[in-house]
Design an enzyme around this catalytic site. Structure first.
Site, PDB file in Angstrom:
ATOM      1  CD  GLU A  60      33.260  40.875  43.010  1.00 43.82           C
ATOM      2  OE1 GLU A  60      34.281  41.500  42.681  1.00 43.82           O
ATOM      3  OE2 GLU A  60      33.132  40.296  44.111  1.00 43.82           O
TER       4      GLU A  60
ATOM      5  NE  ARG B  53      43.746  38.525  42.578  1.00 40.74           N
ATOM      6  CZ  ARG B  53      42.627  39.238  42.461  1.00 40.74           C
ATOM      7  NH1 ARG B  53      41.485  38.757  42.933  1.00 40.74           N
ATOM      8  NH2 ARG B  53      42.645  40.443  41.901  1.00 40.74           N
TER       9      ARG B  53
ATOM     10  CB  SER C 256      35.825  44.878  42.411  1.00 41.42           C
ATOM     11  OG  SER C 256      36.178  45.699  43.496  1.00 41.42           O
TER      12      SER C 256
ATOM     13  CD  GLN D 159      40.722  42.261  37.482  1.00 33.77           C
ATOM     14  OE1 GLN D 159      39.986  41.502  38.099  1.00 33.77           O
ATOM     15  NE2 GLN D 159      41.217  43.344  38.026  1.00 33.77           N
TER      16      GLN D 159
ATOM     17  CG  ASP E 125      44.920  45.054  44.833  1.00 33.99           C
ATOM     18  OD1 ASP E 125      44.797  45.368  46.025  1.00 33.99           O
ATOM     19  OD2 ASP E 125      43.978  44.675  44.128  1.00 33.99           O
TER      20      ASP E 125
ATOM     21  CG  ASP F  94      32.148  44.249  44.702  1.00 35.25           C
ATOM     22  OD1 ASP F  94      33.097  44.986  44.353  1.00 35.25           O
ATOM     23  OD2 ASP F  94      32.231  43.397  45.617  1.00 35.25           O
TER      24      ASP F  94
END
Length: 337
Positions: free
Chosen positions: A251, A112, A254, A127, A59, A238
């Protein structure tokens, strides 16, 4: 207390002991996964921690984040730690032969390295990634909204189970979802930034699904970036919930209906990413060789934060933090795992 990257609400105290917290996290994981599999007809699969960087499967997020890359001498290629499994999942639907109306979910763990860490963000991302094989006729807003309501239902059911097990916890998410597009949001709050718009709409409607992320708005800007090769920008969004501890929008997920060949063609052109057309994954998409699907990611630590009422993501997951954050949390009596 407000610092550059950290917010500690006045009088904040975690309502559970550290031991209770771990048991509560375990309950959330077990209960939510069960709810999700039942409501969306999903089955658990194994997922990669890294992929071959040459396949185009990773991604790209906003297109600027650097993947953690390492050489694998015995294999003869470079591995990339995944940013998410957005593309891999769709290929897995085909490879694992998921029938129409069924889908997969998995634990996704990512690093990340370029994330700006704060109360909600960590360089470690955990997640539930899920993907479902759908009929092409279901590539529409009604099907998207129905799926969003099911996921919000899963969250609310897990919150109920958590309150029953730990009565000191009081958070009750709103089951009633308010749907709005990024353009409608800009029209309503033209003088606010995208983040400020999200804050205002969540203050008014505690559970919001903000749709059509990635499209260029009438103002000429985008509400937020979204990679051109997994979500259809007309059919994504979202899930945002009001976080009473932090007093802000939050949030949780997504998600979206994925691109078909026409949407991919259009979005690659619009985003200036035509060089991706020759990658194996994109070739399969352009030639109609992958199932039509809907999918998304639901933050595990994010959901735990929200339902448990913690103010920092480091209270529910183990990661690395800067010295300023560590000192401020210790001073405020906040335990970072």
């Amino acid at each position: 207390m407000n610092m550059s990257k950290l917010t500690i609400p006045a009088g904040y105290k975690m309502p559970l002991t550290n031991n209770e917290l771990q048991r509560a996290i375990e309950l959330i994981h077990a209960d939510f996964q069960h709810n999700l599999t039942v409501r969306l007809n999903l089955h658990r699969v194994s997922a990669p921690l890294f992929v071959d960087g040459a396949t185009g499967l990773n991604d790209d997020l906003n297109g600027v984040e650097r993947p953690v890359t390492f050489d694998i001498p015995d294999v003869g290629t470079d591995g990339q730690v995944v940013h998410s499994l957005a593309k891999w999942k769709r290929l897995a639907l085909k490879r694992y032969e998921f029938k129409l109306g069924t889908g997969l979910y998995t634990d996704m763990n990512a690093i990340r390295r370029d994330e700006v860490v704060d109360n909600l963000h960590s360089i470690y991302v955990d997640q539930w990634d899920w993907e479902k094989h759908i009929d092409p006729q279901n590539r529409n807003v009604l099907y998207l909204k129905d799926t969003v309501r099911e996921i919000v239902g899963c969250i609310c059911d897990t919150a109920t189970a958590l309150r029953n097990a730990f009565p000191v916890l009081t958070f009750r998410p709103d089951r009633d979802v308010y749907f709005i597009t990024t353009q409608e949001l800009e029209d309503r709050f033209p003088n606010l930034t995208p983040n400020e718009r999200e804050l205002e709409i969540c203050r008014l409607h505690h559970t919001v699904f903000l749709m059509q992320i990635g499209k260029t708005l009438k103002s000429g800007s985008k509400h937020d970036g979204r990679a051109p090769d997994y979500d259809d920008w007309d059919l994504n969004g979202d899930i945002l919930m009001w976080n009473p501890v932090l007093g802000r929008n939050f949030e949780v997920s997504s998600m979206g209906i994925r691109v078909d060949a026409a949407a991919l063609d259009r979005q690659l052109e619009e985003s200036g990413c035509n060089q991706r057309r020759n990658l194996p994954f994109h070739q399969m998409l352009l030639h109609g060789e992958l199932p039509q699907s809907i999918g998304g990611g639901i933050g595990q630590s994010r959901l735990c934060m929200l339902l448990l009422g913690t103010c920092h993501i480091g209270e529910v997951q183990v990661s690395l933090w800067d010295q300023e954050t560590l000192r401020a949390c210790e001073k405020a009596g906040i335990t970072l795992l």
